[in-house]
Design an enzyme around this catalytic site. Structure first.
Site, PDB file in Angstrom:
ATOM      1  CE  LYS A 154      15.467  46.690   7.035  1.00  0.00           C
ATOM      2  NZ  LYS A 154      16.909  47.648   5.917  1.00  0.00           N
TER       3      LYS A 154
HETATM    4  N1  GLU Z   1      19.072  48.850   8.910  1.00  0.00           N
HETATM    5  C1  GLU Z   1      20.286  48.958   8.660  1.00  0.00           C
HETATM    6  C2  GLU Z   1      20.760  49.266   7.027  1.00  0.00           C
HETATM    7  O1  GLU Z   1      20.106  48.872   6.627  1.00  0.00           O
HETATM    8  C3  GLU Z   1      21.759  48.127   9.314  1.00  0.00           C
HETATM    9  C4  GLU Z   1      21.337  47.056   9.334  1.00  0.00           C
HETATM   10  C5  GLU Z   1      22.257  45.978  10.335  1.00  0.00           C
HETATM   11  O2  GLU Z   1      23.089  46.758  11.226  1.00  0.00           O
HETATM   12  O3  GLU Z   1      22.357  44.887  10.466  1.00  0.00           O
HETATM   13  O4  GLU Z   1      21.571  48.312   6.753  1.00  0.00           O
END
Ligand code: GLU
Length: 420
Positions: free
Chosen positions: A110
């Protein structure tokens, strides 16, 4: 010596408590627990911005890569003033479990920048995004770590990330990021994937409780990428959407909000506030109003020991990451509320991110129908896996989902072995 998880409260403490419960259930050693709990790599950067008026501001940026055992790290990029290292660590850990649960070949990551995107112009956000990208460039890439949109970012930022990355390596690399605009190699169906998945899982949860969607009502906290789409899909199934909130306020209509008209109002004004098809409402009340299904689709830590006892819905579907604290989880379980955990409920986004990455690697675009069919298939499989595991082991859906995911990650780790 027994290893212990970090003390405190907040999303990181919640994430660690969930992991500890899974490790205890699986009977893993302290060493494995510590491996699973510890991020593999963390990068802290400062992001200087030349503002439109010529002044300079400096923001903190983060990228945490929690695990690579099952493949490259994967996870969104968040723009919010609430971003800090511990929040990003928690979100990165949840990404590892989410990717394993829906069986996409990734670890978890993240990123975040502690900035309020609403306080900046388009040009300033472009400069911040490009500078942040260039700062974390050594640790991202299609085989290393693939960012995607999250709270406060969208396909626009993903286009800037792809361009900055591509410019630095000297050729276009569509697989370095997902959630891009379709015209730049993004996938059909990615924009609505998280909310489509949330609605699909909500339908499966309703079916498991014998609730007919056409006779059901729902309330949704958050009217951004996830909440808005979930409202649309649920309304499309015949669910009455009684209440919706965003950062500015909330609206309520007992007989149901006209979602198409509400979306048009939000597109015109930027907020649900002032919508004439409902009454103004106390935003906090959305989670506790009289409906069958509540969908927290904004941020973490909104269902707490203070309000969990007031939840009247029989189903909570976590559109956001980490909306239910550890204490609230226990209260909801006690009251018989079915909580569908984030790593299952909102996994549709990363599933279609995987499809987007696969399409980029193949240099071949799939049809929207193909994407949506494959998404539904994966969500249904994950729902089945989790429900069966929960039934066999007498666990909550969260405990079952976390245990299943942790087991998959740990198996990959053990097969690879520890180097050297
Ligand atoms: N931000 C989204 C999540 O929390 C998508 C993450 C992604 O597609 O890599 O799942």
């Amino acid at each position: 010596m027994t290893w212990s998880t970090p003390p405190g409260s907040g999303p990181l403490a919640d994430a660690h408590a969930q992991l500890s419960a899974a490790v205890a259930h699986l009977g893993y050693t302290d060493g494995i627990h510590q491996m699973l709990a510890t991020p593999r790599r963390e990068m802290l950067v400062s992001v200087p911005l030349r503002r439109d008026d010529g002044s300079i501001a400096v923001y903190s940026g983060f990228r945490v890569q929690h695990n690579f055992s099952r493949g490259p790290a994967k996870g969104g990029l968040r723009y919010s003033t609430a971003v800090d290292l511990d929040e990003v660590r928690a979100l990165a850990m949840w990404m590892t479990w989410k990717c394993a649960l829906v069986d996409v070949p990734y670890g978890g990551a993240k990123g975040g920048v502690a900035i309020d995107p609403r306080a900046h112009s388009h040009a300033e956000l472009e400069r911040v995004t490009r500078r942040y990208t260039s700062e974390i460039l050594p640790i991202i890439g299609p085989e290393m770590d693939i960012p995607a949109p999250d709270f406060g970012t969208s396909e626009r930022e993903m286009a800037w990330i792809m361009d900055t990355y591509s410019a630095s390596v000297g050729h276009t690399v569509p697989g370095c990021v997902t959630g891009k605009p379709v015209s730049l190699g993004g996938s059909y169906g990615r924009a609505g994937a998280t909310s489509r998945g949330v609605a699909h899982i909500a339908a499966l949860a309703m079916a498991s409780r014998g609730i007919d969607p056409k006779a059901a009502s729902a309330a949704i906290q958050g009217f951004g990428k996830v909440g808005l789409g979930a409202a649309r899909y649920l309304a499309g199934m015949g669910v009455t959407i009684r209440a919706v909130s965003d950062v500015d306020g909330a609206v309520f209509a007992h007989e149901g909000l006209d979602i198409a008209r509400l979306v048009a109002h939000v597109e015109r004004t930027g907020s649900v506030v002032g919508f004439d098809g409902g009454d103004p409402f106390e935003p906090r009340g959305v989670l506790t109003c009289d409906v069958d299904v509540v969908v927290p689709a904004a941020v973490e830590g909104v269902l707490t020991a203070d309000n969990a006892g007031d939840v009247r819905a029989s189903i909570v579907v976590e559109g956001a990451n980490g909306p239910t604290t550890e204490a609230a989880d226990a209260i909801l379980a006690q009251s018989g509320v079915l909580v569908v955990p984030d790593i299952l409920a909102n996994a549709g986004g990363v599933v279609v991110s995987y499809f987007e990455w696969a399409q980029a690697n193949q240099a071949y675009q799939w049809s929207e129908r193909d994407v949506n069919d494959r998404l539904e298939e994966r969500m249904e499989r994950a729902w089945r896996d989790v429900s069966e595991y929960a039934a066999v082991h007498e666990l909550s859906l969260r405990a079952a989902a976390t245990a299943l995911a942790v087991r998959r990650v740990s198996e990959a780790h053990q097969l690879r072995g520890l180097y050297p």
